[in-house]
Write a protein that holds these residues in place. Structure first.
Motif, PDB file in Angstrom:
ATOM      1  N   PHE A  24       7.560   0.915   7.396  1.00  0.00           N
ATOM      2  CA  PHE A  24       8.890   1.470   7.176  1.00  0.00           C
ATOM      3  C   PHE A  24       9.963   0.722   7.962  1.00  0.00           C
ATOM      4  CE2 PHE A  24       6.658   5.408   5.751  1.00  0.00           C
ATOM      5  CZ  PHE A  24       7.249   5.489   4.505  1.00  0.00           C
ATOM      6  N   THR A  25       9.596   0.147   9.118  1.00  0.00           N
ATOM      7  CA  THR A  25      10.581  -0.614   9.884  1.00  0.00           C
ATOM      8  C   THR A  25      10.846  -1.988   9.279  1.00  0.00           C
ATOM      9  OG1 THR A  25       8.892  -1.549  11.366  1.00  0.00           O
ATOM     10  CG2 THR A  25       9.938   0.539  12.032  1.00  0.00           C
ATOM     11  N   GLN A  26       9.908  -2.477   8.478  1.00  0.00           N
ATOM     12  CA  GLN A  26      10.050  -3.818   7.903  1.00  0.00           C
ATOM     13  C   GLN A  26      10.572  -3.820   6.470  1.00  0.00           C
ATOM     14  OE1 GLN A  26       9.515  -6.643   9.863  1.00  0.00           O
ATOM     15  NE2 GLN A  26       9.411  -4.977  11.370  1.00  0.00           N
ATOM     16  N   ILE A  27      10.368  -2.734   5.750  1.00  0.00           N
ATOM     17  CA  ILE A  27      10.786  -2.687   4.352  1.00  0.00           C
ATOM     18  C   ILE A  27      12.307  -2.643   4.277  1.00  0.00           C
ATOM     19  CG2 ILE A  27      10.793  -0.165   4.063  1.00  0.00           C
ATOM     20  CD1 ILE A  27       9.294  -2.618   1.554  1.00  0.00           C
ATOM     21  N   ARG A  28      12.869  -3.352   3.342  1.00  0.00           N
ATOM     22  CA  ARG A  28      14.336  -3.423   3.227  1.00  0.00           C
ATOM     23  C   ARG A  28      14.832  -2.777   1.944  1.00  0.00           C
ATOM     24  NH1 ARG A  28      15.388  -9.706   5.194  1.00  0.00           N
ATOM     25  NH2 ARG A  28      14.472  -9.460   7.288  1.00  0.00           N
ATOM     26  N   ARG A  29      13.992  -2.012   1.357  1.00  0.00           N
ATOM     27  CA  ARG A  29      14.372  -1.285   0.158  1.00  0.00           C
ATOM     28  C   ARG A  29      13.570   0.004   0.134  1.00  0.00           C
ATOM     29  NH1 ARG A  29      12.235  -4.578  -4.955  1.00  0.00           N
ATOM     30  NH2 ARG A  29      12.847  -2.630  -5.958  1.00  0.00           N
ATOM     31  N   LYS A  30      13.725   0.778  -0.938  1.00  0.00           N
ATOM     32  CA  LYS A  30      12.997   2.040  -1.026  1.00  0.00           C
ATOM     33  C   LYS A  30      11.498   1.784  -0.937  1.00  0.00           C
ATOM     34  CE  LYS A  30      12.544   6.119  -3.986  1.00  0.00           C
ATOM     35  NZ  LYS A  30      11.075   6.114  -4.017  1.00  0.00           N
ATOM     36  N   SER A  31      10.807   2.609  -0.164  1.00  0.00           N
ATOM     37  CA  SER A  31       9.367   2.457  -0.014  1.00  0.00           C
ATOM     38  C   SER A  31       8.661   2.782  -1.318  1.00  0.00           C
ATOM     39  CB  SER A  31       8.851   3.369   1.100  1.00  0.00           C
ATOM     40  OG  SER A  31       9.118   4.724   0.790  1.00  0.00           O
ATOM     41  N   ASP A  32       7.465   2.230  -1.472  1.00  0.00           N
ATOM     42  CA  ASP A  32       6.656   2.468  -2.664  1.00  0.00           C
ATOM     43  C   ASP A  32       5.791   3.706  -2.439  1.00  0.00           C
ATOM     44  OD1 ASP A  32       4.155   2.183  -4.398  1.00  0.00           O
ATOM     45  OD2 ASP A  32       5.417   0.578  -5.190  1.00  0.00           O
ATOM     46  N   ASP A  33       6.028   4.756  -3.216  1.00  0.00           N
ATOM     47  CA  ASP A  33       5.321   6.024  -3.013  1.00  0.00           C
ATOM     48  C   ASP A  33       3.818   5.888  -3.225  1.00  0.00           C
ATOM     49  OD1 ASP A  33       7.739   7.252  -2.474  1.00  0.00           O
ATOM     50  OD2 ASP A  33       8.017   7.978  -4.527  1.00  0.00           O
ATOM     51  N   LEU A  34       3.424   5.071  -4.196  1.00  0.00           N
ATOM     52  CA  LEU A  34       1.998   4.906  -4.479  1.00  0.00           C
ATOM     53  C   LEU A  34       1.299   4.201  -3.322  1.00  0.00           C
ATOM     54  CD1 LEU A  34       0.178   5.711  -6.820  1.00  0.00           C
ATOM     55  CD2 LEU A  34       0.513   3.428  -7.805  1.00  0.00           C
ATOM     56  N   PHE A  35       1.969   3.227  -2.746  1.00  0.00           N
ATOM     57  CA  PHE A  35       1.411   2.513  -1.592  1.00  0.00           C
ATOM     58  C   PHE A  35       1.254   3.457  -0.399  1.00  0.00           C
ATOM     59  CE2 PHE A  35       2.465   0.233   2.390  1.00  0.00           C
ATOM     60  CZ  PHE A  35       1.326  -0.551   2.487  1.00  0.00           C
ATOM     61  N   VAL A  36       2.296   4.236  -0.130  1.00  0.00           N
ATOM     62  CA  VAL A  36       2.245   5.190   0.985  1.00  0.00           C
ATOM     63  C   VAL A  36       1.151   6.231   0.735  1.00  0.00           C
ATOM     64  CG1 VAL A  36       3.528   6.960   2.263  1.00  0.00           C
ATOM     65  CG2 VAL A  36       4.668   4.829   1.571  1.00  0.00           C
ATOM     66  N   LEU A  37       1.000   6.675  -0.523  1.00  0.00           N
ATOM     67  CA  LEU A  37      -0.054   7.630  -0.863  1.00  0.00           C
ATOM     68  C   LEU A  37      -1.429   7.058  -0.563  1.00  0.00           C
ATOM     69  CD1 LEU A  37      -1.091  10.255  -2.163  1.00  0.00           C
ATOM     70  CD2 LEU A  37      -0.947   9.104  -4.388  1.00  0.00           C
ATOM     71  N   SER A  38      -1.637   5.787  -0.858  1.00  0.00           N
ATOM     72  CA  SER A  38      -2.944   5.171  -0.609  1.00  0.00           C
ATOM     73  C   SER A  38      -3.262   5.178   0.886  1.00  0.00           C
ATOM     74  CB  SER A  38      -2.979   3.745  -1.157  1.00  0.00           C
ATOM     75  OG  SER A  38      -2.107   2.877  -0.444  1.00  0.00           O
ATOM     76  N   LEU A  39      -2.277   4.890   1.718  1.00  0.00           N
ATOM     77  CA  LEU A  39      -2.501   4.922   3.162  1.00  0.00           C
ATOM     78  C   LEU A  39      -2.719   6.345   3.656  1.00  0.00           C
ATOM     79  CD1 LEU A  39       0.118   2.271   4.351  1.00  0.00           C
ATOM     80  CD2 LEU A  39      -2.368   2.088   4.507  1.00  0.00           C
TER      81      LEU A  39
END
Length: 231
Positions: free
Chosen positions: A46-61
């Motif tokens: 989240f500190t490195q992303i420069r746009r909206k986060s990917d919900d599917l990626f976050v769900l996998s984690l």
């Protein structure tokens, strides 16, 4: 090179303590360190992303994290539910890799199969077969779960090898490291469960921890690359 900030430092420290504690069977230190690993690397994302986060990626984690926590609580009681939880993020990762492969086909025609790809896939098939015949499964249900993991890892390896061999982006190197880490983690998890040997536990815990780092770095590079194409 990744930007080394506080969250990545916390991930590194927690990962080292977790691997060491697992090898020395220090349950208290494992209980303290392991729940920090995924939240810290997610915060790094989240500190490195420069746009909206990917919900599917976050769900996998999140699913990886839930599986880890259940196994910390009681691996015997939650063994099959944990396996089920780990299967889902693998499917999500397969989806990401498939989309990368489709994008590759749009810009490059694959006319012949590289011999390296054949060697990799034959090695993967031999590894799956060897593991299935070596491990004494407690039930048919466990065998089915491990077979499903083997199939997911096989197709993950196939698509990753294709993307890696026919594309030179840095994200593909991170992807290859991610998949190799998944394979090592899963294989040595089963070997450690069967034989309870220190080196198996070491490889399992180290590979699992590194897989989370490589997975996040792959996705950050992937997001950055897609953003450049969309400009």
């Amino acid at each position: 090179m990744p930007k080394f900030n506080a969250s990545l430092l916390l991930f590194t420290i927690a990962g080292i303590f977790y691997v060491v504690a697992s090898c020395f069977n220090d349950e208290l230190l494992v209980l303290i360190s392991k729940p920090i690993i995924i939240p810290s690397i997610v915060f790094y994302y989240f500190t490195q992303i420069r746009r909206k986060s990917d919900d599917l990626f976050v769900l996998s984690l999140l699913l990886f994290f839930l599986g880890d926590i259940l196994y910390l609580i009681n691996i015997e009681d939650y063994y099959f539910f944990g396996l089920f939880l780990f299967l889902i993020p693998y499917l999500i990762i397969l989806f990401f890799i498939y989309r990368d492969f489709r994008l590759l086909l749009q810009v490059r025609e694959i006319k012949k199969v590289d011999i390296s790809l054949v060697i990799v896939m034959l090695t993967m098939l031999y590894l799956i077969y060897s593991l299935l015949t070596l491990i004494e499964f407690d039930s048919q249900k466990e065998f089915v779960y491990i077979l499903l993991f083997g199939l997911e890892l096989f197709f993950m390896t196939l698509l990753t090898a294709l993307v890696f061999l026919y594309s030179t982006y840095r994200k593909n190197a991170y992807l290859a490291f991610t998949v190799v880490s998944f394979i090592l983690s899963d294989v040595f998890f089963m070997l450690d469960k069967q034989f309870n040997i220190l080196v198996f536990k070491l490889v399992n815990t180290l590979a699992q921890t590194l897989s989370y780092y490589f997975y996040v770095m792959y996705f950050l590079e992937r997001t950055s690359l897609r953003r450049r194409y969309l400009k």
